[in-house]
Design a protein around this motif. Structure first.
Motif, PDB file in Angstrom:
ATOM      1  N   LYS A  42      26.005  62.813  27.262  1.00 41.48           N
ATOM      2  CA  LYS A  42      25.731  62.686  28.613  1.00 41.48           C
ATOM      3  C   LYS A  42      25.599  61.080  28.857  1.00 41.48           C
ATOM      4  CE  LYS A  42      23.446  67.106  28.902  1.00 41.48           C
ATOM      5  NZ  LYS A  42      22.063  68.031  29.016  1.00 41.48           N
ATOM      6  N   VAL A  43      26.591  60.583  29.136  1.00 44.48           N
ATOM      7  CA  VAL A  43      26.817  59.068  29.160  1.00 44.48           C
ATOM      8  C   VAL A  43      27.169  58.757  30.947  1.00 44.48           C
ATOM      9  CG1 VAL A  43      28.273  57.149  28.450  1.00 44.48           C
ATOM     10  CG2 VAL A  43      27.371  59.082  26.836  1.00 44.48           C
ATOM     11  N   ASP A  44      26.667  57.488  31.392  1.00 41.48           N
ATOM     12  CA  ASP A  44      27.077  57.012  32.632  1.00 41.48           C
ATOM     13  C   ASP A  44      27.296  55.785  32.679  1.00 41.48           C
ATOM     14  OD1 ASP A  44      26.616  59.673  34.319  1.00 41.48           O
ATOM     15  OD2 ASP A  44      24.605  59.426  33.911  1.00 41.48           O
ATOM     16  N   LYS A  45      28.012  55.167  33.553  1.00 40.34           N
ATOM     17  CA  LYS A  45      27.720  53.637  33.584  1.00 40.34           C
ATOM     18  C   LYS A  45      26.553  53.160  34.082  1.00 40.34           C
ATOM     19  CE  LYS A  45      32.538  54.066  35.389  1.00 40.34           C
ATOM     20  NZ  LYS A  45      33.606  53.730  36.267  1.00 40.34           N
ATOM     21  N   ALA A  46      26.365  51.955  33.514  1.00 33.45           N
ATOM     22  CA  ALA A  46      25.248  51.291  33.772  1.00 33.45           C
ATOM     23  C   ALA A  46      25.539  50.104  35.071  1.00 33.45           C
ATOM     24  CB  ALA A  46      24.414  50.536  32.930  1.00 33.45           C
ATOM     25  N   ILE A  47      24.696  49.710  35.741  1.00 39.02           N
ATOM     26  CA  ILE A  47      25.001  48.548  36.692  1.00 39.02           C
ATOM     27  C   ILE A  47      25.304  47.327  35.841  1.00 39.02           C
ATOM     28  CG2 ILE A  47      24.378  47.346  38.711  1.00 39.02           C
ATOM     29  CD1 ILE A  47      22.548  49.786  39.417  1.00 39.02           C
ATOM     30  N   MET A  48      26.314  46.802  36.056  1.00 42.56           N
ATOM     31  CA  MET A  48      26.791  45.340  35.590  1.00 42.56           C
ATOM     32  C   MET A  48      27.278  44.354  36.691  1.00 42.56           C
ATOM     33  SD  MET A  48      29.563  46.457  32.756  1.00 42.56           S
ATOM     34  CE  MET A  48      30.075  44.952  32.212  1.00 42.56           C
ATOM     35  N   ALA A  49      27.195  43.224  36.504  1.00 41.06           N
ATOM     36  CA  ALA A  49      27.916  42.251  37.423  1.00 41.06           C
ATOM     37  C   ALA A  49      29.126  41.960  36.708  1.00 41.06           C
ATOM     38  CB  ALA A  49      27.027  40.846  37.409  1.00 41.06           C
ATOM     39  N   PRO A  50      30.136  41.759  37.580  1.00 44.65           N
ATOM     40  CA  PRO A  50      31.589  41.368  37.109  1.00 44.65           C
ATOM     41  C   PRO A  50      31.669  39.938  36.675  1.00 44.65           C
ATOM     42  CG  PRO A  50      31.704  41.115  39.383  1.00 44.65           C
ATOM     43  CD  PRO A  50      30.208  41.996  39.145  1.00 44.65           C
ATOM     44  N   ARG A  51      32.472  39.875  35.632  1.00 44.95           N
ATOM     45  CA  ARG A  51      32.715  38.593  34.997  1.00 44.95           C
ATOM     46  C   ARG A  51      34.048  38.133  35.363  1.00 44.95           C
ATOM     47  NH1 ARG A  51      30.171  37.555  29.299  1.00 44.95           N
ATOM     48  NH2 ARG A  51      31.267  35.844  29.621  1.00 44.95           N
ATOM     49  N   ILE A  52      34.395  37.096  36.034  1.00 41.17           N
ATOM     50  CA  ILE A  52      35.837  36.469  36.401  1.00 41.17           C
ATOM     51  C   ILE A  52      36.008  35.125  35.591  1.00 41.17           C
ATOM     52  CG2 ILE A  52      36.842  35.869  38.293  1.00 41.17           C
ATOM     53  CD1 ILE A  52      34.608  37.118  39.850  1.00 41.17           C
ATOM     54  N   VAL A  53      37.171  35.606  35.058  1.00 39.48           N
ATOM     55  CA  VAL A  53      37.727  34.296  34.236  1.00 39.48           C
ATOM     56  C   VAL A  53      38.568  33.709  34.966  1.00 39.48           C
ATOM     57  CG1 VAL A  53      39.196  33.805  32.184  1.00 39.48           C
ATOM     58  CG2 VAL A  53      37.916  35.913  32.057  1.00 39.48           C
ATOM     59  N   GLY A  54      38.532  32.201  35.340  1.00 39.68           N
ATOM     60  CA  GLY A  54      39.342  31.298  35.977  1.00 39.68           C
ATOM     61  C   GLY A  54      40.397  31.137  35.310  1.00 39.68           C
ATOM     62  N   LYS A  55      41.241  30.244  35.979  1.00 38.32           N
ATOM     63  CA  LYS A  55      42.707  29.542  35.809  1.00 38.32           C
ATOM     64  C   LYS A  55      42.647  28.995  34.391  1.00 38.32           C
ATOM     65  CE  LYS A  55      44.759  29.675  40.242  1.00 38.32           C
ATOM     66  NZ  LYS A  55      45.505  28.491  41.018  1.00 38.32           N
ATOM     67  N   LYS A  56      41.513  28.296  34.047  1.00 40.91           N
ATOM     68  CA  LYS A  56      41.435  27.337  32.769  1.00 40.91           C
ATOM     69  C   LYS A  56      40.525  28.196  31.684  1.00 40.91           C
ATOM     70  CE  LYS A  56      41.544  23.193  35.110  1.00 40.91           C
ATOM     71  NZ  LYS A  56      40.851  21.756  35.254  1.00 40.91           N
ATOM     72  N   GLY A  57      40.459  29.808  31.649  1.00 41.29           N
ATOM     73  CA  GLY A  57      39.944  30.321  30.895  1.00 41.29           C
ATOM     74  C   GLY A  57      38.287  30.280  30.862  1.00 41.29           C
ATOM     75  N   ARG A  58      37.783  29.648  31.764  1.00 44.44           N
ATOM     76  CA  ARG A  58      36.393  29.648  31.615  1.00 44.44           C
ATOM     77  C   ARG A  58      35.880  30.749  32.535  1.00 44.44           C
ATOM     78  NH1 ARG A  58      35.511  24.355  34.430  1.00 44.44           N
ATOM     79  NH2 ARG A  58      37.654  23.652  33.984  1.00 44.44           N
ATOM     80  N   VAL A  59      34.957  31.356  32.233  1.00 39.75           N
ATOM     81  CA  VAL A  59      33.935  32.550  32.735  1.00 39.75           C
ATOM     82  C   VAL A  59      33.208  31.982  33.954  1.00 39.75           C
ATOM     83  CG1 VAL A  59      32.426  34.502  32.494  1.00 39.75           C
ATOM     84  CG2 VAL A  59      34.144  33.884  30.566  1.00 39.75           C
ATOM     85  N   ALA A  60      33.241  32.408  35.210  1.00 36.09           N
ATOM     86  CA  ALA A  60      32.629  32.221  36.246  1.00 36.09           C
ATOM     87  C   ALA A  60      31.293  32.712  36.213  1.00 36.09           C
ATOM     88  CB  ALA A  60      33.364  32.460  37.416  1.00 36.09           C
ATOM     89  N   PRO A  61      30.333  32.395  36.594  1.00 40.07           N
ATOM     90  CA  PRO A  61      28.830  33.035  36.350  1.00 40.07           C
ATOM     91  C   PRO A  61      28.955  34.210  37.278  1.00 40.07           C
ATOM     92  CG  PRO A  61      28.635  30.724  37.760  1.00 40.07           C
ATOM     93  CD  PRO A  61      29.984  31.037  37.082  1.00 40.07           C
ATOM     94  N   PRO A  62      28.259  35.264  37.137  1.00 38.92           N
ATOM     95  CA  PRO A  62      28.213  36.472  37.905  1.00 38.92           C
ATOM     96  C   PRO A  62      27.399  36.313  39.179  1.00 38.92           C
ATOM     97  CG  PRO A  62      26.667  36.779  36.100  1.00 38.92           C
ATOM     98  CD  PRO A  62      27.436  35.721  35.831  1.00 38.92           C
ATOM     99  N   ALA A  63      27.945  37.008  40.233  1.00 39.15           N
ATOM    100  CA  ALA A  63      27.244  36.902  41.579  1.00 39.15           C
ATOM    101  C   ALA A  63      25.761  36.986  41.453  1.00 39.15           C
ATOM    102  CB  ALA A  63      27.931  37.639  42.745  1.00 39.15           C
ATOM    103  N   GLU A  64      25.396  37.982  40.732  1.00 39.13           N
ATOM    104  CA  GLU A  64      24.070  38.159  40.462  1.00 39.13           C
ATOM    105  C   GLU A  64      23.780  38.373  39.021  1.00 39.13           C
ATOM    106  OE1 GLU A  64      22.553  41.752  42.665  1.00 39.13           O
ATOM    107  OE2 GLU A  64      23.856  41.246  44.227  1.00 39.13           O
TER     108      GLU A  64
END
Length: 158
Positions: A42-64
């Motif tokens: 009995k598994v569900d997705k948890a709330i999580m903020a997206p992680r976006i990788v920019g053009k230079k491969g750096r991870v942008a901080p999540p919106a929240e």
């Protein structure tokens, strides 16, 4: 590949990778996604903020701020997307599956009948693998016949 933060009905939190969101939905529906702590399906997705990788491969901080149980290390390249433990587990599952395929007979759709025949002494015991529906597998287990699913990894489905 997509990584989901998940939780079970007993509130254990964990993460897992899936080929796509539809692959996640399909595996949850078939009860293939289970909690690594308690085994609950009995598994569900948890709330999580997206992680976006920019053009230079750096991870942008999540919106929240994301709520996680353990800090994450920033990715250092494409291969770091999968945690080392998951890579090790996948390698072991692949090794197990390859060993079974190499050392057992593939009986295909005759699996349930072959397993029964060996269990009841109608055929000589030998290692086999094949296909069985969930109902057939449950029936075999109910009869005291030991069966286990053959591990399948996302990269094997491509």
């Amino acid at each position: 590949m997509i990584r989901y933060a998940l939780h079970c009905d007993r509130k254990h939190e964990f993460e897992s990778w899936f080929q796509s969101s539809s692959a996640y939905d399909s595996q949850v529906k078939r009860k293939l996604v289970t909690c690594p702590i308690c085994g609950s399906a009995k598994v569900d997705k948890a709330i999580m903020a997206p992680r976006i990788v920019g053009k230079k491969g750096r991870v942008a901080p999540p919106a929240e701020p994301a709520t996680t149980t353990a800090p994450e290390a920033a990715p250092s390249g494409p291969t770091s997307l999968m945690m080392a433990q998951e890579r090790e587990l996948r390698a072991k599952l692949k090794e197990l599956r390859d060993h079974i395929v190499k050392n057992a007979d593939n009986v295909g759709e005759r699996f349930a009948n072959e397993a029964r025949a060996m269990h009841y002494g109608d055929k000589e015991h030998r290692p086999i693998y094949g296909e069985a529906s969930p109902d057939e597998a449950k029936s075999l287990i109910d009869e005291g016949i030991e069966v286990s699913p053959l591990p399948t990894l996302p990269e094997d489905r491509n």
